[in-house]
Design a protein around this motif. Sequence first.
Motif, short mmCIF file in Angstrom:
data_model
loop_
_atom_site.label_atom_id
_atom_site.label_comp_id
_atom_site.label_asym_id
_atom_site.label_seq_id
_atom_site.Cartn_x
_atom_site.Cartn_y
_atom_site.Cartn_z
N ILE A 14 0.71 -1.09 0.02
CA ILE A 14 -0.01 -0.04 0.06
C ILE A 14 0.65 1.11 0.07
O ILE A 14 1.71 1.49 0.78
N TYR A 15 0.64 2.09 -1.10
CA TYR A 15 1.19 3.51 -0.89
C TYR A 15 0.44 4.29 -0.03
O TYR A 15 -0.87 4.39 -0.52
N HIS A 16 0.88 5.06 0.94
CA HIS A 16 0.31 6.24 1.49
C HIS A 16 0.52 7.56 1.05
O HIS A 16 1.84 7.93 1.09
N GLU A 21 -4.73 6.31 0.20
CA GLU A 21 -4.12 5.09 -0.19
C GLU A 21 -4.24 4.58 -1.65
O GLU A 21 -5.42 4.44 -2.20
N THR A 22 -2.94 4.12 -1.93
CA THR A 22 -3.10 3.29 -3.39
C THR A 22 -2.73 1.75 -2.89
O THR A 22 -1.65 1.58 -2.42
N VAL A 23 -3.51 0.85 -3.34
CA VAL A 23 -3.05 -0.62 -3.27
C VAL A 23 -2.61 -0.92 -4.49
O VAL A 23 -3.06 -0.97 -5.38
N GLY A 45 0.31 0.87 -15.19
CA GLY A 45 -0.21 1.36 -13.93
C GLY A 45 -0.67 0.41 -12.83
O GLY A 45 -1.29 0.62 -11.81
N CYS A 46 -0.42 -1.06 -13.33
CA CYS A 46 -0.97 -2.27 -12.39
C CYS A 46 -0.18 -2.19 -11.17
O CYS A 46 -0.41 -3.12 -10.25
N GLY A 47 1.26 -2.03 -11.25
CA GLY A 47 2.20 -2.34 -10.02
C GLY A 47 3.37 -2.95 -10.46
O GLY A 47 3.93 -3.47 -9.73
N LYS A 48 3.76 -3.04 -11.61
CA LYS A 48 4.99 -3.55 -12.08
C LYS A 48 6.26 -3.01 -11.48
O LYS A 48 6.98 -3.73 -11.12
N SER A 49 6.34 -1.88 -11.54
CA SER A 49 7.76 -1.37 -11.22
C SER A 49 7.66 -1.31 -9.59
O SER A 49 8.62 -1.51 -9.00
N THR A 50 6.52 -1.37 -9.03
CA THR A 50 6.30 -1.61 -7.46
C THR A 50 6.91 -2.76 -7.23
O THR A 50 7.78 -3.05 -6.21
N LEU A 51 6.55 -3.89 -8.09
CA LEU A 51 6.94 -5.26 -7.78
C LEU A 51 8.50 -5.66 -7.82
O LEU A 51 9.00 -6.22 -7.04
P1 ADP Z 1 3.56 0.11 -13.52
O1 ADP Z 1 4.94 0.11 -13.17
O2 ADP Z 1 2.76 -1.12 -13.60
O3 ADP Z 1 3.04 1.16 -14.73
P2 ADP Z 1 3.69 1.18 -10.84
O4 ADP Z 1 4.23 0.30 -10.05
O5 ADP Z 1 4.62 2.39 -11.07
O6 ADP Z 1 2.96 0.79 -11.97
O7 ADP Z 1 2.47 1.99 -10.02
C1 ADP Z 1 1.37 1.22 -9.58
C2 ADP Z 1 0.33 2.17 -8.86
O8 ADP Z 1 1.18 2.64 -7.80
C3 ADP Z 1 -0.06 3.54 -9.71
O9 ADP Z 1 -1.36 3.78 -9.49
C4 ADP Z 1 0.79 4.68 -9.17
O10 ADP Z 1 0.25 5.76 -9.26
C5 ADP Z 1 0.82 4.16 -7.65
N1 ADP Z 1 2.50 4.42 -7.26
C6 ADP Z 1 3.54 4.21 -7.88
N2 ADP Z 1 4.55 4.67 -7.10
C7 ADP Z 1 3.99 5.40 -5.90
C8 ADP Z 1 4.43 6.22 -5.12
N3 ADP Z 1 5.93 6.53 -4.61
N4 ADP Z 1 3.75 6.96 -4.27
C9 ADP Z 1 2.36 6.80 -4.40
N5 ADP Z 1 1.69 6.02 -5.45
C10 ADP Z 1 2.65 5.35 -6.30
#
Ligand code: ADP
Length: 244
Positions: A14-16, A21-23, A45-51
């Motif tokens: 979860i990003y706060h 919040e963004t899950v 925007g699905c969360g790939k970079s987050t992963l």
């Molecule tokens: P992808 O790489 O699949 O395009 P991201 O992992 O970059 O997706 O982002 C997934 C979601 O998390 C998006 O809705 C993005 O806006 C949100 N997000 C990414 N990084 C942050 C952050 N540092 N703070 C808040 N929200 C974020």
Amino acid sequence: MKEKILTFDNVKLIYHTVRGETVATEGLSFEISEGEFVAMIGPSGCGKSTLLSLAAGLLKPSEGTVTRRGSVGYMLQRDELFPWRTIEKNILLPLEIQKKLTSEAREEAKKLAEKYGLKEFLGSYPAELSGGMRQRAALIRTLAPGPDILLLDEPFSALDYQTRLNVTQDVAGIIRREHKTALLITHDISEAISLADRVIVLTGRPARVAHTHSLGFGEDDPLKRRENRQFSVWFELLWKELNA
Ligand code: ADP
Ligand code: MG
């Protein structure tokens, strides 16, 4: 059984932010074994970079666990070479930062660069190289410290189509020859099919695994794969799954 290098078990993040919040991921589970080349595709925007940040240990999961054996090499969309450093100095930078720059490590890194055609560019600055050559230098830099897993976040998407085909071919060949375990994030279905042993399809946000497929080409050359009849069969299936 090959050793597991990376395991996600029921991961939630979860990003706060001030706006709420963004899950980004929830219930995300998958494994990558030693020597595997896995591609992940998923909507923007699905969360790939987050992963990948979770895999690299830059982010901690809000729930669930991420287990990694060994060190990571992280390669991003843009080559991120420092313009004021020569190619050699760029390639040696991670070793320098990790305080692993022994004369032996330096020689190994230079050997790797020479093996992959960068010998004459070691003294050049990034601006003097083509986009493809810069990506190659970025890959060598990522490989130099000897990471146990490579994390690649859409590393080709900033390149034009023709360059991308060549660079993909190039980079894939190097990763295969060096027997690296790799996790490649891409939104390009063709790229995933032409490179990976296995493709994981993610859902929209929050990212979870929707499908996973072992491609079974018995052939690692991306261009030959593109000519294979199976290619369009996989393309059609993955396209449907991605747009479901
Ligand atoms: P992808 O790489 O699949 O395009 P991201 O992992 O970059 O997706 O982002 C997934 C979601 O998390 C998006 O809705 C993005 O806006 C949100 N997000 C990414 N990084 C942050 C952050 N540092 N703070 C808040 N929200 C974020
Ligand atoms: Mg991204």
